[in-house]
Write an enzyme that holds these catalytic residues in place. Sequence first.
Site, short mmCIF file in Angstrom:
data_model
loop_
_atom_site.label_atom_id
_atom_site.label_comp_id
_atom_site.label_asym_id
_atom_site.label_seq_id
_atom_site.Cartn_x
_atom_site.Cartn_y
_atom_site.Cartn_z
N SER A 36 0.99 -1.08 0.11
CA SER A 36 0.12 0.15 0.01
C SER A 36 0.63 1.31 0.06
O SER A 36 1.93 1.17 0.42
CB SER A 36 -0.89 0.14 1.22
OG SER A 36 -1.54 -1.09 1.64
N ASP A 37 0.29 2.32 -0.76
CA ASP A 37 1.07 3.43 -0.62
C ASP A 37 0.21 4.38 0.05
O ASP A 37 -0.85 4.12 0.51
CB ASP A 37 1.47 4.03 -2.13
CG ASP A 37 0.21 4.44 -2.94
OD1 ASP A 37 -0.94 4.43 -2.26
OD2 ASP A 37 0.56 4.57 -4.10
N SER A 38 0.71 5.92 0.30
CA SER A 38 0.20 6.59 1.12
C SER A 38 -1.50 6.85 0.75
O SER A 38 -2.35 7.14 1.68
CB SER A 38 0.93 7.94 1.48
OG SER A 38 1.05 8.62 0.03
#
Lengths: 79, 247
Positions: A36-38
């Site tokens: 997951s990214d931000s």
Amino acid sequence: MASDVRERVISLIAERMDVDPDQITDDTHFVNDLQSDSLDMAELVIDLEEEFDLSISDEEAQKIETVGQAIKHIEESQQ
Amino acid sequence: MSTLQGKTALVTGASRGIGRAIALRLARDGANIAGLDIKDDLLEETGALVREQGVEFLPITADVTDFDNMKAAVGQFTEAFDSLDIMVNNAGITRDNLLIRMSDEDWRAVISVNLTGVFNGIKAVARPMMRQRSGRIVNIASVVGMVGNAGQANYSASKGGVIALTKTAARELAGRGINVNAVAPGFIRTAMTDELSEEARESALGQIPFARFGEAQDVAAAVAFLAGPDSSYLTGQVIRVDGGMVM
Ligand SMILES: NC(=O)c1ccc[n+]([C@@H]2O[C@H](COP(=O)([O-])OP(=O)(O)OC[C@H]3O[C@@H](n4cnc5c(N)ncnc54)[C@H](O)[C@@H]3O)[C@@H](O)[C@H]2O)c1
């Protein structure tokens, strides 16, 4: 009730991150295991807020790193 | 010609002027259109012209300054259409006055429609577009937002803000396949510029190498390019449509 939260959280994450729900455990780490990214995390928090009709502060959201932590957070705020 | 066949577009401020021209142009290129405006009396006129192009038109009455309104508008949109491919944040107002004479109310009103309105629009469409992993957002700024203009402290600040917002949104959303760009018109012949005094008009013409005002269709053409397949590698950019006024 508790298992219901777990199921709903896991199915939400599975759908959002496009993974098999059976692969998700309490220890599944959003960044390390699900890449997951931000932006994914921000979307997930909004999804959880909508699904459980609660509000998660940015500070609280930052502490959520694993699926288990997300489930625990929701169970606690529902009490 | 039908470069936008099967695509869908939401255009704010679509009742008249540049917004109407954008809606018509995207319709001519094949896109189904939702036209949003705070005033709905002229929206059906836009709708009739759009439908003449053989595409669908959905009128939406909403205020861009109100996020809940915009969220509901996007809800209406996604109920009517299968995807949300193009968002054009065009709604805008002017309340000109010299800085030292500008009321707090006029300052806030312009910032709220022109800048907060674009923020609300982007925020409302971002999630459906992120889910799709594609989308085009085009914001209507102004060259005044790049070079300033006496008598337009509120307006120029709002448009400069739109340009900065465009660049930030472009960076945040690029990873999801969403392009965010702006068009900065110079002087365009619309109701907005019809209000100019003869003196202001003369002085404006003196700054334009082409020595004439542009047409709403000139702006719409740049929007169509940014909404279409030929601009897939552009993001965070500002295209000036101003007869050479700002270089
Ligand atoms: N005309 C020009 O020379 C010129 C130059 C540079 C930029 N622009 C920009 O182009 C855009 C369109 O301008 P135009 O000349 O067509 O103006 P216009 O006044 O003819 O049209 C603007 C439309 O926006 C709508 N609107 C206003 N407030 C709204 C709100 N709160 N919510 C929803 N809709 C709202 C109005 O009802 C109107 O239909 C604006 O953003 C304007 O700043 C125009």
